[in-house]
Design an enzyme around this catalytic site. Structure first.
Site, short mmCIF file in Angstrom:
data_model
loop_
_atom_site.label_atom_id
_atom_site.label_comp_id
_atom_site.label_asym_id
_atom_site.label_seq_id
_atom_site.Cartn_x
_atom_site.Cartn_y
_atom_site.Cartn_z
CG HIS A 87 40.40 37.03 37.71
ND1 HIS A 87 38.59 37.20 37.98
CD2 HIS A 87 39.64 36.21 35.91
CE1 HIS A 87 37.87 37.09 37.17
NE2 HIS A 87 38.74 35.83 36.30
CG ASP A 89 38.81 32.30 34.72
OD1 ASP A 89 37.70 32.20 35.65
OD2 ASP A 89 39.13 33.25 34.85
CD GLU A 203 35.23 37.00 35.44
OE1 GLU A 203 35.85 37.49 34.09
OE2 GLU A 203 35.05 35.34 35.31
CG HIS A 230 31.71 38.17 32.01
ND1 HIS A 230 31.36 37.72 30.34
CD2 HIS A 230 32.65 38.31 32.51
CE1 HIS A 230 32.37 37.35 30.51
NE2 HIS A 230 33.41 37.41 31.54
CG HIS A 287 34.50 41.53 32.54
ND1 HIS A 287 34.35 41.89 31.25
CD2 HIS A 287 35.35 40.80 32.92
CE1 HIS A 287 35.46 40.52 31.32
NE2 HIS A 287 35.53 40.00 32.15
CG HIS A 308 39.90 40.08 35.38
ND1 HIS A 308 39.34 40.55 35.56
CD2 HIS A 308 39.33 39.36 34.29
CE1 HIS A 308 38.24 40.10 35.36
NE2 HIS A 308 38.56 39.81 34.41
CG ASP A 416 40.95 36.42 32.57
OD1 ASP A 416 41.20 35.27 33.25
OD2 ASP A 416 40.88 37.77 31.87
#
Length: 496
Positions: A87, A89, A203, A230, A287, A308, A416
């Site tokens: 993961h 971003d 995500e 999420h 999440h 994550h 992340d």
């Protein structure tokens, strides 16, 4: 510093020569075996030259002695089995700072984020999942999903496509460094050639616009996992929200207004998971609410991932995984199966699922991967500034804990990076992965276990997901329409 055994110190009494007769014979035998494997594998390679090159790499690593110094050994193991981060971003950083203009920054130099090529090489990376993320609609000022019917018009699908486009543009721009690797085999091949492989991950289920067609389109564009929610509920499932020190009553608490909508997976979510299984797209339950994660473990025919997430038993945050689910995953190994005493774990038997028989439920997909999140809030800190300052040792505590309850073969890395502002000490960017591997070696993790953590476990999961898709290839696509939609219905008469 803890000293680790070298190859020459294990199982031999002759240490004065690295090329004594037993070693020489072993090397010749190993070369012969790998040579036969090469001949058998040529039909699956692009060229004979590539097959020979791959064999040479395998022989090189098989004959390379490992250092007894934990740091040097970590770097050697990571050169052989580089880190695949589940993961990253990078694309949301590109969107925020540069409005998706990939010419406005240069990954060949140090960027303002946590990811670039010099630091990726220093951190022994083999690539990452490009997270394509856009916020939940209410986070951007829209109504809260039209009373949870999830049909309020937003630009979520448009913005997701822009994120996918940005990822693909970055991969194309740096084609000498990046490779879009759409299978586990392609990723292994890219890493052997010194390139950074990559897949995409969506995500949040709110990013599909309540449409199975979006899932199929995303898959065709390179998406290989989707997070079911999420911080908001989605048409697919319930979210865990964002709650510190969660308790069984948190979903109804004043500070946590995420009352369950579906009590786990929705009916549409079950259909979506089956469609993802058919395509070969991993189901990601980071999440999600614990009930959603549990439903996914019970429903998905392919292995499920937490892209994550950490352990609630170490740090009690809603984004982390309850003990009962970790123990349930641990029961996949027959040697670990049995009655668990949850009161001896971090949540002391008071966590989610402790009284509902969660640990005894089967895991239909037969495997699970949990990728460690480096966000300090999910490691040891709290949003009010309290808690222990997060560092590499505390992240290793999560790895140890998950390894004890679920098994070390179920642990990976999902940092992340570029999606978090704060970072743990010693894990400031992608160059610092060796610090974590070194720490785990010092704690007694085996070579095989740390190479599983860096990318071996993830590649195993990918291969199983692909295998499930091949078994389901005879099935037709799903055409179910989400119950909240009224714009797409069948008619008996032509339009007026």
């Amino acid at each position: 510093m803890k000293e680790l055994p070298t190859y020459s110190e294990v199982g031999t009494t002759r240490r004065n020569s690295s090329w004594c007769s037993p070693r020489r014979l072993a090397a010749i035998g190993l070369g012969a075996v790998i040579g036969l494997q090469t001949l058998a594998a040529v039909k699956d390679s692009d060229t004979v030259a590539e097959a020979v090159y791959d064999t040479a790499v395998d022989v090189k690593w098989a004959l390379t002695p490992l250092s007894s110094c934990p740091r040097k050994r970590a770097l050697q193991l990571m050169s052989r089995q580089p880190v695949i981060d589940g993961h990253v971003d990078l694309e949301i950083l590109s969107r925020w700072y540069y409005a998706n203009d990939v010419e406005a920054f240069d990954l060949r130099k140090e960027t303002r984020g946590q990811v670039d090529f010099p630091r990726m090489r220093e951190g022994r990376m083999g690539g990452f999942f490009h997270s394509v993320f856009v916020p939940c609609p209410e986070d951007d000022g829209f109504d809260s999903q039209n009373q949870s019917n999830f049909t309020t018009p937003t630009w979520r699908v448009r913005d997701t496509l822009e994120q996918i486009d940005t990822a693909r543009l970055l991969i194309d721009k740096y084609s000498d460094e990046f490779s879009l690797t759409l299978t586990a085999k392609e990723w292994r091949k890219a890493m052997k050639r010194g390139k950074f492989g990559g897949m995409l991950g969506v995500e949040g289920g709110h990013q599909i616009g309540s449409s199975l067609s979006s899932i199929r389109t995303y898959f065709d564009l390179g998406v290989r996992y989707m997070t079911l929610t999420h911080t908001c509920h989605s048409p697919l499932a319930d979210s865990c929200g964002y709650v510190e020190h969660p308790s069984p009553d948190d979903l109804d608490a004043a500070n946590a207004p995420l009352k369950p909508r579906w009590n786990g997976l929705s009916h549409f979510g079950r259909t979506a998971i089956r469609e993802m299984n058919r395509l070969g797209m991993m189901v990601d339950v980071s999440h999600t609410s614990p009930k959603t994660a549990s439903d996914a473990l019970s429903h998905s025919l392919a292995p499920v991932i937490f892209s994550h997430s950490n352990a609630r038993g170490v740090h009690s945050h809603s984004r982390n995984i309850p003990d009962a689910i970790l123990r349930r995953i641990g029961s996949l190994n027959p040697s670990r199966r049995g009655k668990f005493n949850l009161s001896s774990d971090g949540e002391e038997g008071r966590g989610w699922g402790a009284d509902s028989g969660e640990v005894d439920k089967p895991v239909l997909g037969g495997d699970v991967l949990i990728m460690l999140n480096f966000s300090p809030t999910f490691v040891s800190e709290w949003s009010d500034g309290s808690g222990l300052r997060s560092n590499v040792s505390l992240v290793a505590d999560h790895a140890d804990y998950i390894g004890r309850l679920a098994g070390r073969e179920h642990v990976g890395i999902g940092s992340d990076f570029d999606g978090i502002d704060a970072v743990p000490e010693g894990l400031e960017d992608v160059s610092k992965y060796p610090n974590l591997v070194t720490e785990l070696l010092r704690r007694g993790w085996s070579d095989k276990e740390v190479m599983g953590l860096t990318s071996g476990n993830l590649l195993r999961i990918l291969e199983k997901v692909e295998r499930t898709a091949r078994k389901l290839r005879h099935e037709k696509p799903a055409y179910e329409i989400f119950e909240g939609r009224t714009d797409l219905v069948k008619h008996d008469s032509p339009p007026s």
